[in-house]
Design a protein around this motif. Structure first.
Motif, PDB file in Angstrom:
ATOM      1  N   VAL A  61       8.578  -1.224  16.238  1.00 23.68           N
ATOM      2  CA  VAL A  61       7.862  -0.420  15.185  1.00 23.68           C
ATOM      3  C   VAL A  61       7.880  -1.245  13.891  1.00 23.68           C
ATOM      4  O   VAL A  61       9.030  -1.440  13.371  1.00 23.68           O
ATOM      5  CB  VAL A  61       8.526   1.076  14.820  1.00 23.68           C
ATOM      6  N   ASN A  62       6.639  -1.414  13.457  1.00 29.16           N
ATOM      7  CA  ASN A  62       6.530  -2.299  12.069  1.00 29.16           C
ATOM      8  C   ASN A  62       5.566  -1.180  11.281  1.00 29.16           C
ATOM      9  O   ASN A  62       4.559  -0.610  11.932  1.00 29.16           O
ATOM     10  CB  ASN A  62       5.720  -3.399  12.451  1.00 29.16           C
ATOM     11  N   LEU A  63       6.045  -0.786  10.111  1.00 27.80           N
ATOM     12  CA  LEU A  63       5.340   0.028   9.258  1.00 27.80           C
ATOM     13  C   LEU A  63       5.248  -0.828   7.872  1.00 27.80           C
ATOM     14  O   LEU A  63       6.078  -1.295   7.357  1.00 27.80           O
ATOM     15  CB  LEU A  63       6.134   1.288   8.986  1.00 27.80           C
ATOM     16  N   ILE A  64       3.988  -0.703   7.390  1.00 29.92           N
ATOM     17  CA  ILE A  64       3.570  -1.365   6.143  1.00 29.92           C
ATOM     18  C   ILE A  64       3.016  -0.412   5.253  1.00 29.92           C
ATOM     19  O   ILE A  64       1.946   0.415   5.618  1.00 29.92           O
ATOM     20  CB  ILE A  64       2.711  -2.547   6.399  1.00 29.92           C
ATOM     21  N   ALA A  65       3.468  -0.334   4.060  1.00 27.50           N
ATOM     22  CA  ALA A  65       2.821   0.771   2.851  1.00 27.50           C
ATOM     23  C   ALA A  65       2.474  -0.244   1.790  1.00 27.50           C
ATOM     24  O   ALA A  65       3.246  -1.193   1.216  1.00 27.50           O
ATOM     25  CB  ALA A  65       3.760   1.533   2.552  1.00 27.50           C
ATOM     26  N   LYS A  66       0.934   0.072   1.513  1.00 31.60           N
ATOM     27  CA  LYS A  66       0.376  -0.590   0.362  1.00 31.60           C
ATOM     28  C   LYS A  66      -0.312   0.435  -0.580  1.00 31.60           C
ATOM     29  O   LYS A  66      -0.398   1.504  -0.147  1.00 31.60           O
ATOM     30  CB  LYS A  66      -0.638  -1.658   0.943  1.00 31.60           C
ATOM     31  N   ILE A  67      -0.142  -0.049  -1.923  1.00 33.02           N
ATOM     32  CA  ILE A  67      -1.110   0.923  -2.833  1.00 33.02           C
ATOM     33  C   ILE A  67      -2.103  -0.148  -3.085  1.00 33.02           C
ATOM     34  O   ILE A  67      -1.586  -1.246  -4.019  1.00 33.02           O
ATOM     35  CB  ILE A  67      -0.037   1.518  -4.011  1.00 33.02           C
ATOM     36  N   LYS A  68      -3.192   0.083  -2.939  1.00 36.35           N
ATOM     37  CA  LYS A  68      -4.399  -0.909  -3.176  1.00 36.35           C
ATOM     38  C   LYS A  68      -3.873  -2.008  -2.226  1.00 36.35           C
ATOM     39  O   LYS A  68      -3.836  -2.169  -1.279  1.00 36.35           O
ATOM     40  CB  LYS A  68      -4.724  -1.273  -4.829  1.00 36.35           C
ATOM     41  N   GLU A  69      -3.652  -3.258  -3.145  1.00 38.84           N
ATOM     42  CA  GLU A  69      -3.455  -4.391  -2.228  1.00 38.84           C
ATOM     43  C   GLU A  69      -1.771  -4.837  -2.427  1.00 38.84           C
ATOM     44  O   GLU A  69      -1.230  -5.877  -1.910  1.00 38.84           O
ATOM     45  CB  GLU A  69      -4.251  -5.710  -2.689  1.00 38.84           C
ATOM     46  N   GLU A  70      -1.184  -3.966  -3.295  1.00 41.01           N
ATOM     47  CA  GLU A  70       0.254  -4.313  -3.615  1.00 41.01           C
ATOM     48  C   GLU A  70       1.051  -3.951  -2.562  1.00 41.01           C
ATOM     49  O   GLU A  70       0.982  -2.298  -2.042  1.00 41.01           O
ATOM     50  CB  GLU A  70       0.560  -3.525  -4.741  1.00 41.01           C
ATOM     51  N   LEU A  71       1.834  -4.532  -2.106  1.00 44.14           N
ATOM     52  CA  LEU A  71       2.715  -4.283  -1.059  1.00 44.14           C
ATOM     53  C   LEU A  71       4.027  -3.251  -1.581  1.00 44.14           C
ATOM     54  O   LEU A  71       4.663  -3.572  -2.649  1.00 44.14           O
ATOM     55  CB  LEU A  71       3.667  -5.480  -0.265  1.00 44.14           C
ATOM     56  N   VAL A  72       4.092  -1.939  -1.218  1.00 45.27           N
ATOM     57  CA  VAL A  72       5.038  -1.244  -1.490  1.00 45.27           C
ATOM     58  C   VAL A  72       6.263  -1.525  -0.707  1.00 45.27           C
ATOM     59  O   VAL A  72       7.454  -1.723  -1.339  1.00 45.27           O
ATOM     60  CB  VAL A  72       4.766   0.139  -1.278  1.00 45.27           C
ATOM     61  N   PHE A  73       6.322  -1.266   0.774  1.00 48.83           N
ATOM     62  CA  PHE A  73       7.597  -1.807   1.334  1.00 48.83           C
ATOM     63  C   PHE A  73       7.189  -2.197   2.648  1.00 48.83           C
ATOM     64  O   PHE A  73       5.993  -1.773   3.390  1.00 48.83           O
ATOM     65  CB  PHE A  73       8.591  -0.775   1.317  1.00 48.83           C
ATOM     66  N   LEU A  74       7.960  -2.890   3.568  1.00 46.62           N
ATOM     67  CA  LEU A  74       7.744  -3.361   4.952  1.00 46.62           C
ATOM     68  C   LEU A  74       8.931  -2.859   5.508  1.00 46.62           C
ATOM     69  O   LEU A  74      10.002  -3.187   5.238  1.00 46.62           O
ATOM     70  CB  LEU A  74       7.562  -4.567   4.882  1.00 46.62           C
TER      71      LEU A  74
END
Length: 146
Positions: A61-74
C-alpha cells in the motif's frame, strides 16, 4: 469407485509488517499550509509459494498526500501474511491468493498507515474498504483481452 474429493483447507499462520516507511520531507513548513490535500492510493499484491501449500502474500500500500504540488507525506506499507492453502483448483487458488488473502491483510495495513500518519502529526486518514474481488475480476478481464 470414484476418488473422494479432498477437503479444501485454509489457515492463517502469521500476519506481519514486512516493510514500513513514512516520509514527511517538507515539515515543519507544511504544517502551516491550509489542510486541503489530494491523496493518491496505490495497491499491489504479490504471492510467493514458500513450500507445498504454504504461501506468503504481500499487500503493498502506497499513499501519497500533496497540497497543490507540495509533498505532504509518503507512506508505504508492505503488509504480509503466511497462509496454508490446500486442495483448491488453480482458479480458486488464484482467487484466494489475489483477492481473499489481501482482503484479510488490508485492515492491518490500514491501521498501520493510520498510526504512522497520526504519529507524523497529520490529521488522520481512514482508508475506505477495498473491494478486492472487483479488482481481481478486472485484472482477469484485462488478461483475457491481451
Amino acid at each position: 469407485m470414484s476418488e473422494e474429493k479432498k477437503k479444501e483447507l485454509f489457515e492463517i499462520q502469521r500476519i506481519y509488517i514486512k516493510d514500513a516507511s513514512f516520509e514527511a520531507p517538507n515539515t515543519p513548513n507544511i504544517f502551516y499550509i491550509d489542510w486541503i490535500p489530494t491523496i493518491k492510493l496505490n495497491l499491489n499484491t504479490s504471492a510467493n509459494k514458500i513450500k507445498k501449500n504454504i504461501f506468503e502474500i504481500v499487500l503493498k500500500v502506497n499513499l501519497i498526500a500533496k497540497i497543490k504540488e507540495e509533498l505532504v507525506f509518503l507512506c508505504d506499507i508492505d503488509q504480509a501474511g503466511i497462509f496454508f492453502i490446500a486442495n483448491l483448483s488453480e482458479k480458486r487458488l488464484n482467487h484466494c491468493l489475489y483477492s481473499y488473502c489481501p482482503n484479510i491483510l488490508f485492515p492491518y495495513a490500514r491501521a498501520c498507515i493510520s498510526n504512522l500518519i497520526s504519529h507524523g502529526s497529520f490529521p488522520q486518514i481512514n482508508l475506505a474498504p477495498i473491494n478486492f474481488d472487483a479488482l481481481y475480476n478486472n485484472h482477469i478481464k484485462l488478461e483475457k483481452e491481451i
